[in-house]
Design an enzyme around this catalytic site. Structure first.
Site, PDB file in Angstrom:
ATOM      1  N   HIS A  15      -3.854 -33.904  16.576  1.00 39.24           N
ATOM      2  CA  HIS A  15      -2.989 -32.802  16.132  1.00 39.24           C
ATOM      3  C   HIS A  15      -1.984 -32.368  17.207  1.00 39.24           C
ATOM      4  CE1 HIS A  15      -5.139 -32.541  12.420  1.00 39.24           C
ATOM      5  NE2 HIS A  15      -6.274 -32.182  12.983  1.00 39.24           N
ATOM      6  N   ASP A  68      -9.242 -39.980  10.667  1.00 41.55           N
ATOM      7  CA  ASP A  68      -9.788 -38.623  10.588  1.00 41.55           C
ATOM      8  C   ASP A  68      -9.510 -38.050   9.186  1.00 41.55           C
ATOM      9  OD1 ASP A  68     -10.613 -36.219  12.704  1.00 41.55           O
ATOM     10  OD2 ASP A  68      -9.360 -35.458  11.062  1.00 41.55           O
ATOM     11  N   HIS A  73      -8.322 -35.254   8.485  1.00 41.06           N
ATOM     12  CA  HIS A  73      -7.062 -34.494   8.516  1.00 41.06           C
ATOM     13  C   HIS A  73      -5.893 -35.389   8.943  1.00 41.06           C
ATOM     14  CE1 HIS A  73     -10.350 -31.542   9.469  1.00 41.06           C
ATOM     15  NE2 HIS A  73      -9.752 -30.901   8.483  1.00 41.06           N
ATOM     16  N   ASP A 124     -15.152 -36.619   9.974  1.00 39.91           N
ATOM     17  CA  ASP A 124     -15.102 -35.454   9.084  1.00 39.91           C
ATOM     18  C   ASP A 124     -14.773 -35.841   7.640  1.00 39.91           C
ATOM     19  OD1 ASP A 124     -12.629 -36.070  10.178  1.00 39.91           O
ATOM     20  OD2 ASP A 124     -12.149 -34.020  10.796  1.00 39.91           O
TER      21      ASP A 124
HETATM   22  C1  SP5 Z   1      -9.548 -32.987  15.129  1.00 42.99           C
HETATM   23  C2  SP5 Z   1      -9.818 -32.204  13.896  1.00 42.99           C
HETATM   24  O1  SP5 Z   1     -10.570 -32.640  13.031  1.00 42.99           O
HETATM   25  N1  SP5 Z   1      -9.269 -30.995  13.802  1.00 42.99           N
HETATM   26  C3  SP5 Z   1      -9.451 -30.201  12.640  1.00 42.99           C
HETATM   27  C4  SP5 Z   1      -8.997 -28.830  12.896  1.00 42.99           C
HETATM   28  C5  SP5 Z   1      -8.880 -27.997  11.677  1.00 42.99           C
HETATM   29  N2  SP5 Z   1     -10.098 -27.612  11.171  1.00 42.99           N
HETATM   30  C6  SP5 Z   1     -10.065 -26.417  10.403  1.00 42.99           C
HETATM   31  C7  SP5 Z   1      -9.687 -26.591   8.990  1.00 42.99           C
HETATM   32  C8  SP5 Z   1      -9.959 -25.311   8.298  1.00 42.99           C
HETATM   33  C9  SP5 Z   1      -9.643 -25.327   6.878  1.00 42.99           C
HETATM   34  N3  SP5 Z   1     -10.099 -24.081   6.352  1.00 42.99           N
HETATM   35  C10 SP5 Z   1      -9.869 -23.861   4.976  1.00 42.99           C
HETATM   36  C11 SP5 Z   1     -10.381 -22.505   4.623  1.00 42.99           C
HETATM   37  C12 SP5 Z   1      -9.743 -22.059   3.393  1.00 42.99           C
HETATM   38  N4  SP5 Z   1     -10.180 -20.773   3.031  1.00 42.99           N
HETATM   39 ZN    ZN Z   2     -10.216 -33.787  11.405  1.00 51.13          ZN
END
Ligand code: SP5
Ligand code: ZN
Length: 350
Positions: free
Chosen positions: A162, A196, A198, A285
């Site tokens: 990220h 990943d 994301h 994840d």
């Molecule tokens: C490296 C990596 O996997 N970073 C991920 C960082 C983000 N993680 C948090 C995502 C949160 C999504 N939350 C949604 C809640 C909606 N109410």
């Molecule tokens: Zn991730």
């Protein structure tokens, strides 16, 4: 098959924030020390890997080929800030379009200029941990350059995908995979395949206009999930590098069959690009029981994904990204490597 070098440093333990924010609540920090240690101990028992603790050869000058000097200076300035608080500082105000002219050297102002979310707090040693993590990826690139190891696994923490040229967030500070890619470019074209859950928005941004590096990311549809602003299929590369970014967004609920179809599509694109090496930012994840995941990949899926990657017939550097089902991470990593190495018999659970 000789064991895969597993690059590890205890420096990741220097970064141990107590909490993060979720819907206005304070919850334990999910990007924990235990994530890396559980993978490390499981893989060491598996005999599939051999741990190496490399000396870092990554200079600030080399980092400045990936990240802006201004953001690197900000990172260095954080080494003294944590103490007055609870040990970690979090961003307060983010630079948005209306704030373009308001720039000062105040810490909060700097933080809000580079950071895009609440997930990357700073303690006094966060910078040291991040620098060391990027050093592991760079050392992994060196091992590939030596051509003695076809596969290398850098157990990086904090993760990196990220983090962009002058932006960071999502538990990431420095883009470990991008640093490795820059070190590998003497070999020729490089492909990065981000698995990943994301989207790898930072990696995409770093190589957006670079025709030498193909960035591919398979991830949850950003219309439904983090990081929301990047990762759509229409993002295909800059003016000087059209077609060198491939996003494969998948809907919530994606199971193994659809995932493998996306992976084969990605591998075809990599094949056409004819890279000299492939970097694999690997997050666990996507696992069905991951607290962030909406995908339905069971633990055995990772052996199939690893097996699919056997088609990558060139040097491969695995770089650890996310994965938050902490107690299962060792199993998922072992399954992945068993598929990749075609070791028969999946390990038992636990
Ligand atoms: C490296 C990596 O996997 N970073 C991920 C960082 C983000 N993680 C948090 C995502 C949160 C999504 N939350 C949604 C809640 C909606 N109410
Ligand atoms: Zn991730």
């Amino acid at each position: 098959m000789s064991p895969i070098p597993l690059l590890y440093s205890p420096d990741h333990k220097l970064h141990d924030p107590p909490f993060e924010h979720e819907n206005g609540l304070t919850v334990p920090f999910r990007e924990s020390l235990a994530r890396i240690e559980t993978i490390r101990s499981r893989l060491s028992r598996s005999g599939l890997t051999q741990e190496i603790q490399p000396a870092s050869s990554l200079t600030l000058a080399e980092l400045a080929r990936t990240h802006s000097p201004a953001m690197l200076e900000f990172f260095q300035s954080t080494a003294v800030l944590g103490k007055p608080f609870h040990g970690y500082v979090y961003p307060e105000v983010f630079l948005t379009r209306s704030g373009r002219f308001a720039q000062s050297n105040h810490f909060a102002n700097q933080y809000g200029q580079y950071c895009f979310d609440l997930y990357s707090p700073f303690g006094n040693s966060t910078w040291a941990a991040a620098y060391s993590s990027a050093g592991l990826a760079a050392a992994g690139a060196d091992l590939l350059l030596s051509r003695e190891n076809p596969v290398v696994y850098a157990l990086t923490r904090p993760p990196g995908h990220h983090a962009g040229p002058d932006t960071f967030g999502g538990y990431c500070y420095l883009n470990n995979a991008a640093v490795a890619a820059r070190r590998l470019t003497p070999l020729g074209r490089i492909a990065i395949l981000d698995l990943d859950y994301h989207h790898g928005n930072g990696t995409q941004a770093i190589f957006w206009d670079d025709p030498q590096v193909l960035t591919v990311s398979i991830h949850v549809d950003p219309a439904c999930d983090y990081p929301y602003y990047w990762g759509y299929a229409h993002e295909t590369g800059g003016l000087h590098a059209p077609g060198t970014n491939l996003n494969v967004p998948l809907p919530p609920g994606t199971a193994l069959e659809e995932y493998l179809a996306a992976l084969k599509h990605a591998l075809h694109a990599i094949d056409r690009f004819q890279p000299a090496a492939v970097i694999l930012p690997l997050g666990f994840d996507t696992f069905i029981n991951d607290p962030f995941s909406t995908f339905k990949l069971e633990s055995e899926a990772y052996a199939h994904i690893g097996a699919c990657l056997r088609a990558v017939d060139m040097p491969l550097l695995i770089v650890q990204e996310g994965g938050y089902a902490t107690r299962k991470l060792g199993l998922l990593a072992e399954n992945f490597l068993k598929g990749l190495l075609q070791v028969s018999g999946l390990p038992s659970q636990g």
